[in-house]
Scaffold this motif. Structure first.
Motif, PDB file in Angstrom:
ATOM      1  N   THR A  43       0.839  -1.194   0.000  1.00  9.81           N
ATOM      2  CA  THR A  43       0.000   0.000   0.000  1.00  9.81           C
ATOM      3  C   THR A  43       0.877   1.249   0.000  1.00  9.81           C
ATOM      4  O   THR A  43       1.706   1.433   0.898  1.00  9.81           O
ATOM      5  CB  THR A  43      -0.927   0.024   1.225  1.00  9.81           C
ATOM      6  N   ILE A  44       0.686   2.085  -1.004  1.00  9.35           N
ATOM      7  CA  ILE A  44       1.388   3.369  -1.101  1.00  9.35           C
ATOM      8  C   ILE A  44       0.370   4.461  -0.788  1.00  9.35           C
ATOM      9  O   ILE A  44      -0.540   4.716  -1.596  1.00  9.35           O
ATOM     10  CB  ILE A  44       1.982   3.593  -2.505  1.00  9.35           C
ATOM     11  N   PRO A  45       0.467   5.124   0.363  1.00  3.87           N
ATOM     12  CA  PRO A  45      -0.508   6.172   0.710  1.00  3.87           C
ATOM     13  C   PRO A  45      -0.349   7.409  -0.175  1.00  3.87           C
ATOM     14  O   PRO A  45       0.737   7.710  -0.676  1.00  3.87           O
ATOM     15  CB  PRO A  45      -0.164   6.492   2.170  1.00  3.87           C
ATOM     16  N   GLU A  46      -1.457   8.127  -0.347  1.00  5.27           N
ATOM     17  CA  GLU A  46      -1.429   9.379  -1.096  1.00  5.27           C
ATOM     18  C   GLU A  46      -0.503  10.381  -0.412  1.00  5.27           C
ATOM     19  O   GLU A  46      -0.429  10.436   0.810  1.00  5.27           O
ATOM     20  CB  GLU A  46      -2.826   9.986  -1.201  1.00  5.27           C
ATOM     21  N   GLY A  47       0.183  11.163  -1.214  1.00  5.76           N
ATOM     22  CA  GLY A  47       1.030  12.219  -0.676  1.00  5.76           C
ATOM     23  C   GLY A  47       2.464  11.809  -0.414  1.00  5.76           C
ATOM     24  O   GLY A  47       3.323  12.668  -0.192  1.00  5.76           O
ATOM     25  N   ARG A  48       2.747  10.499  -0.415  1.00  5.20           N
ATOM     26  CA  ARG A  48       4.127  10.076  -0.223  1.00  5.20           C
ATOM     27  C   ARG A  48       4.952  10.483  -1.435  1.00  5.20           C
ATOM     28  O   ARG A  48       4.452  10.603  -2.547  1.00  5.20           O
ATOM     29  CB  ARG A  48       4.225   8.568  -0.031  1.00  5.20           C
ATOM     30  N   SER A  49       6.242  10.690  -1.223  1.00  6.67           N
ATOM     31  CA  SER A  49       7.129  10.986  -2.346  1.00  6.67           C
ATOM     32  C   SER A  49       7.483   9.689  -3.051  1.00  6.67           C
ATOM     33  O   SER A  49       7.286   8.587  -2.512  1.00  6.67           O
ATOM     34  CB  SER A  49       8.407  11.664  -1.847  1.00  6.67           C
ATOM     35  N   VAL A  50       8.018   9.785  -4.256  1.00  5.47           N
ATOM     36  CA  VAL A  50       8.388   8.580  -4.990  1.00  5.47           C
ATOM     37  C   VAL A  50       9.504   7.844  -4.256  1.00  5.47           C
ATOM     38  O   VAL A  50       9.565   6.608  -4.264  1.00  5.47           O
ATOM     39  CB  VAL A  50       8.789   8.921  -6.439  1.00  5.47           C
ATOM     40  N   THR A  51      10.387   8.574  -3.575  1.00  6.52           N
ATOM     41  CA  THR A  51      11.456   7.931  -2.800  1.00  6.52           C
ATOM     42  C   THR A  51      10.867   7.132  -1.645  1.00  6.52           C
ATOM     43  O   THR A  51      11.287   5.996  -1.384  1.00  6.52           O
ATOM     44  CB  THR A  51      12.435   8.989  -2.265  1.00  6.52           C
ATOM     45  N   GLN A  52       9.900   7.710  -0.956  1.00  7.99           N
ATOM     46  CA  GLN A  52       9.241   6.986   0.116  1.00  7.99           C
ATOM     47  C   GLN A  52       8.492   5.775  -0.426  1.00  7.99           C
ATOM     48  O   GLN A  52       8.437   4.720   0.215  1.00  7.99           O
ATOM     49  CB  GLN A  52       8.279   7.908   0.863  1.00  7.99           C
ATOM     50  N   ALA A  53       7.918   5.911  -1.605  1.00  7.10           N
ATOM     51  CA  ALA A  53       7.145   4.818  -2.209  1.00  7.10           C
ATOM     52  C   ALA A  53       8.025   3.612  -2.511  1.00  7.10           C
ATOM     53  O   ALA A  53       7.661   2.474  -2.191  1.00  7.10           O
ATOM     54  CB  ALA A  53       6.456   5.298  -3.478  1.00  7.10           C
ATOM     55  N   ILE A  54       9.183   3.836  -3.111  1.00  9.64           N
ATOM     56  CA  ILE A  54      10.020   2.687  -3.455  1.00  9.64           C
ATOM     57  C   ILE A  54      10.628   2.059  -2.202  1.00  9.64           C
ATOM     58  O   ILE A  54      10.895   0.848  -2.182  1.00  9.64           O
ATOM     59  CB  ILE A  54      11.115   3.052  -4.483  1.00  9.64           C
ATOM     60  N   GLU A  55      10.837   2.844  -1.158  1.00  9.47           N
ATOM     61  CA  GLU A  55      11.302   2.265   0.108  1.00  9.47           C
ATOM     62  C   GLU A  55      10.229   1.344   0.691  1.00  9.47           C
ATOM     63  O   GLU A  55      10.539   0.260   1.212  1.00  9.47           O
ATOM     64  CB  GLU A  55      11.649   3.375   1.102  1.00  9.47           C
ATOM     65  N   THR A  56       8.967   1.759   0.597  1.00  5.95           N
ATOM     66  CA  THR A  56       7.858   0.923   1.067  1.00  5.95           C
ATOM     67  C   THR A  56       7.774  -0.363   0.253  1.00  5.95           C
ATOM     68  O   THR A  56       7.550  -1.448   0.806  1.00  5.95           O
ATOM     69  CB  THR A  56       6.529   1.688   0.972  1.00  5.95           C
ATOM     70  N   ILE A  57       7.956  -0.253  -1.052  1.00  5.75           N
ATOM     71  CA  ILE A  57       7.914  -1.435  -1.916  1.00  5.75           C
ATOM     72  C   ILE A  57       9.010  -2.417  -1.527  1.00  5.75           C
ATOM     73  O   ILE A  57       8.771  -3.626  -1.398  1.00  5.75           O
ATOM     74  CB  ILE A  57       8.048  -1.027  -3.390  1.00  5.75           C
ATOM     75  N   ALA A  58      10.225  -1.907  -1.338  1.00  5.18           N
ATOM     76  CA  ALA A  58      11.351  -2.782  -0.998  1.00  5.18           C
ATOM     77  C   ALA A  58      11.148  -3.464   0.352  1.00  5.18           C
ATOM     78  O   ALA A  58      11.520  -4.629   0.536  1.00  5.18           O
ATOM     79  CB  ALA A  58      12.651  -1.972  -0.988  1.00  5.18           C
ATOM     80  N   GLU A  59      10.546  -2.747   1.285  1.00  7.82           N
ATOM     81  CA  GLU A  59      10.322  -3.311   2.624  1.00  7.82           C
ATOM     82  C   GLU A  59       9.245  -4.386   2.631  1.00  7.82           C
ATOM     83  O   GLU A  59       9.213  -5.222   3.539  1.00  7.82           O
ATOM     84  CB  GLU A  59       9.921  -2.194   3.595  1.00  7.82           C
ATOM     85  N   ASN A  60       8.362  -4.379   1.633  1.00  2.86           N
ATOM     86  CA  ASN A  60       7.206  -5.271   1.653  1.00  2.86           C
ATOM     87  C   ASN A  60       7.160  -6.229   0.467  1.00  2.86           C
ATOM     88  O   ASN A  60       6.094  -6.786   0.156  1.00  2.86           O
ATOM     89  CB  ASN A  60       5.923  -4.442   1.693  1.00  2.86           C
ATOM     90  N   SER A  61       8.283  -6.431  -0.194  1.00 11.09           N
ATOM     91  CA  SER A  61       8.321  -7.355  -1.329  1.00 11.09           C
ATOM     92  C   SER A  61       9.725  -7.932  -1.446  1.00 11.09           C
ATOM     93  O   SER A  61      10.592  -7.669  -0.612  1.00 11.09           O
ATOM     94  CB  SER A  61       7.940  -6.629  -2.621  1.00 11.09           C
ATOM     95  N   ASP A  62       9.931  -8.722  -2.493  1.00 14.35           N
ATOM     96  CA  ASP A  62      11.263  -9.289  -2.729  1.00 14.35           C
ATOM     97  C   ASP A  62      12.052  -8.470  -3.746  1.00 14.35           C
ATOM     98  O   ASP A  62      13.065  -8.944  -4.265  1.00 14.35           O
ATOM     99  CB  ASP A  62      11.149 -10.744  -3.195  1.00 14.35           C
ATOM    100  N   ILE A  63      11.594  -7.245  -4.037  1.00 14.16           N
ATOM    101  CA  ILE A  63      12.303  -6.390  -4.987  1.00 14.16           C
ATOM    102  C   ILE A  63      13.338  -5.550  -4.242  1.00 14.16           C
ATOM    103  O   ILE A  63      12.975  -4.760  -3.360  1.00 14.16           O
ATOM    104  CB  ILE A  63      11.327  -5.468  -5.738  1.00 14.16           C
ATOM    105  N   PRO A  64      14.612  -5.677  -4.560  1.00 14.73           N
ATOM    106  CA  PRO A  64      15.648  -4.909  -3.862  1.00 14.73           C
ATOM    107  C   PRO A  64      15.503  -3.400  -4.116  1.00 14.73           C
ATOM    108  O   PRO A  64      15.125  -2.978  -5.215  1.00 14.73           O
ATOM    109  CB  PRO A  64      16.962  -5.436  -4.453  1.00 14.73           C
ATOM    110  N   LEU A  65      15.818  -2.606  -3.097  1.00 13.33           N
ATOM    111  CA  LEU A  65      15.740  -1.152  -3.227  1.00 13.33           C
ATOM    112  C   LEU A  65      16.649  -0.652  -4.343  1.00 13.33           C
ATOM    113  O   LEU A  65      16.277   0.263  -5.085  1.00 13.33           O
ATOM    114  CB  LEU A  65      16.114  -0.488  -1.899  1.00 13.33           C
ATOM    115  N   ALA A  66      17.824  -1.251  -4.480  1.00 11.78           N
ATOM    116  CA  ALA A  66      18.755  -0.813  -5.530  1.00 11.78           C
ATOM    117  C   ALA A  66      18.129  -0.979  -6.918  1.00 11.78           C
ATOM    118  O   ALA A  66      18.328  -0.141  -7.802  1.00 11.78           O
ATOM    119  CB  ALA A  66      20.058  -1.608  -5.439  1.00 11.78           C
ATOM    120  N   ASN A  67      17.378  -2.052  -7.114  1.00  9.89           N
ATOM    121  CA  ASN A  67      16.708  -2.266  -8.400  1.00  9.89           C
ATOM    122  C   ASN A  67      15.634  -1.216  -8.651  1.00  9.89           C
ATOM    123  O   ASN A  67      15.450  -0.736  -9.772  1.00  9.89           O
ATOM    124  CB  ASN A  67      16.074  -3.654  -8.439  1.00  9.89           C
TER     125      ASN A  67
END
Length: 395
Positions: free
Chosen positions: A162-186
């Motif tokens: 879940t990516i909440p409204e108003g988050r920055s794209v940097t915050q969004a990809i950090e959330t994705i990396a924390e909650n999936s198997d996709i590395p932050l570097a990717n």
């Protein structure tokens, strides 16, 4: 084909039974035919599968299915008798997999005791289908239990992000990396070039993030193994779809997203979104600087505070700084949602040029036409923050 001919095929011969043989001759023949029978069984199964792939599987099954099953029934097929051990096994059903593929994967990965135990059940019930995905199963399951588990959506492995409204794209990809198997570097590499996703914002790449604003904030169900670029493309496509559905032309996207991101960061209550959008239009029309603190905190990366310093507001190095620069910032300062997009396209009717949230707990906001009215509202905010009980909201 008659029953006698079918039985002869399974025995490996197209001829009737030979004449009575001597015991020694019969022993040698039975040994040879035992091997032929096993080969014939495999041949029949393969023929049924090939027929299915050719689009004639139902005809083949109607002609020979019952006899194939009867013959299979004569063989002892290895099968486990339980729902499995505690050892988890991930089974990936890919797009285009047929029953044979699934049966083979289950056997090869130790879920079932044999390929045949699963395949026989699939032949018996041709209505069984499998949806692509990754499923949690267990080692040493019975064929029936494995098939049932693959048809249970609760066993499907998905990352729910879940990516909440108003988050920055940097915050969004950090959330994705924390909650999936996709590395932050990717993910960082994936957002480096917006043109890959059909996005060409006018802001140059020296600014924080040219893909800012173009990822739609929502809840995404992500399959294990999904690439960073595939997910980013999905999020961009979702945002573009929302804009297209609202009649936003491609050359208007950047401006709409820039305004919507401001509204998303500044408004608190749903009805306030449309008033903030009106304030933006009113100030731009009068040539007034927007003076939004959110454009300062975005550059400073100081999210979570309502206060900005004099030095930060006077910083000419911040291209988003709406205190220093008149007009819209160079690009979005976050990811706007549906209500923010709606507000920008249909702002409320009003002459407000100022607003301030006077209760940071409830989000109550005062909109004003004049600076004196606005200053009075700011005094209410400071009074509210002076109350010790509210200090946690005013940091």
């Amino acid at each position: 084909m008659s029953d006698d001919e079918f039985e002869a095929l399974l025995r490996g011969s197209g001829q009737p039974d030979p004449p009575e043989e001597q015991p020694e001759q019969r022993s040698r023949r039975e040994h040879r035919e035992g091997n032929k029978s096993a080969g014939a069984l495999i041949l029949v199964i393969v023929l049924v599968v090939i027929a299915g792939l050719a689009g004639t599987g139902w005809w083949a099954w109607s002609q020979y299915g019952e006899r194939v099953l009867a013959y299979l029934g004569e063989e002892e097929i290895p099968d486990y008798a339980s729902d499995g051990t505690m050892t988890e096994v991930l089974i990936v059903v890919e797009q285009g997999d047929i029953g044979e593929d699934v049966a083979r994967k289950l056997a090869d990965q130790g879920v079932t005791a044999s390929f045949e135990s699963v395949y026989q059940l699939l032949l018996e019930d041709t209505s069984i289908t499998f949806q692509p995905g990754t499923y949690r199963l267990r080692a040493e399951m019975s064929a029936a239990a494995a098939i049932e588990a693959l048809q249970d959506s609760d066993n499907r492995l998905l990352y729910r992000i879940t990516i909440p409204e108003g988050r920055s794209v940097t915050q969004a990809i950090e959330t994705i990396a924390e909650n999936s198997d996709i590395p932050l570097a990717n993910l960082e590499a994936a957002i480096d070039d917006p043109s890959v996703y059909g996005v060409n914002p006018p802001a140059d790449n020296t600014y924080l993030q040219p893909l800012e604003g173009y990822l739609f904030p929502a809840t995404y169900e992500v399959e294990p193994g999904t690439s960073a670029s595939a997910l980013i493309q999905q999020m961009v496509d979702e945002m573009i779809s929302r804009l297209d559905n609202r009649g936003v032309e491609p050359d208007q996207r950047h401006e709409v997203l820039t305004k919507a991101a401001l509204v998303q960061r500044e408004a608190k209550e749903p009805e306030d979104f449309f008033k903030v959008a009106a304030v933006i239009d009113n100030r731009l029309e009068d040539g007034m600087p927007l003076q939004f603190d959110s454009t300062v905190t975005y550059w400073e990366n100081t999210f979570g505070t309502v206060w900005t310093t004099d030095a930060a507001r006077e910083n000419a190095d911040n291209p988003y700084n709406t205190y220093y620069y008149t007009g819209l910032p160079v690009g979005p300062i976050g990811l706007p949602g549906d209500i923010a997009l709606d507000a920008v396209l249909e702002p409320a009717e009003g002459s407000w040029k100022y607003f301030v949230t006077v209760n940071l707990q409830s989000g109550a906001t005062v909109f004003s036409d004049t600076l004196s009215e606005h200053n009075a509202a700011v005094a209410l905010l400071r009074e509210w923050c002076d109350d010790a009980d509210n200090a946690v909201y005013c940091e």
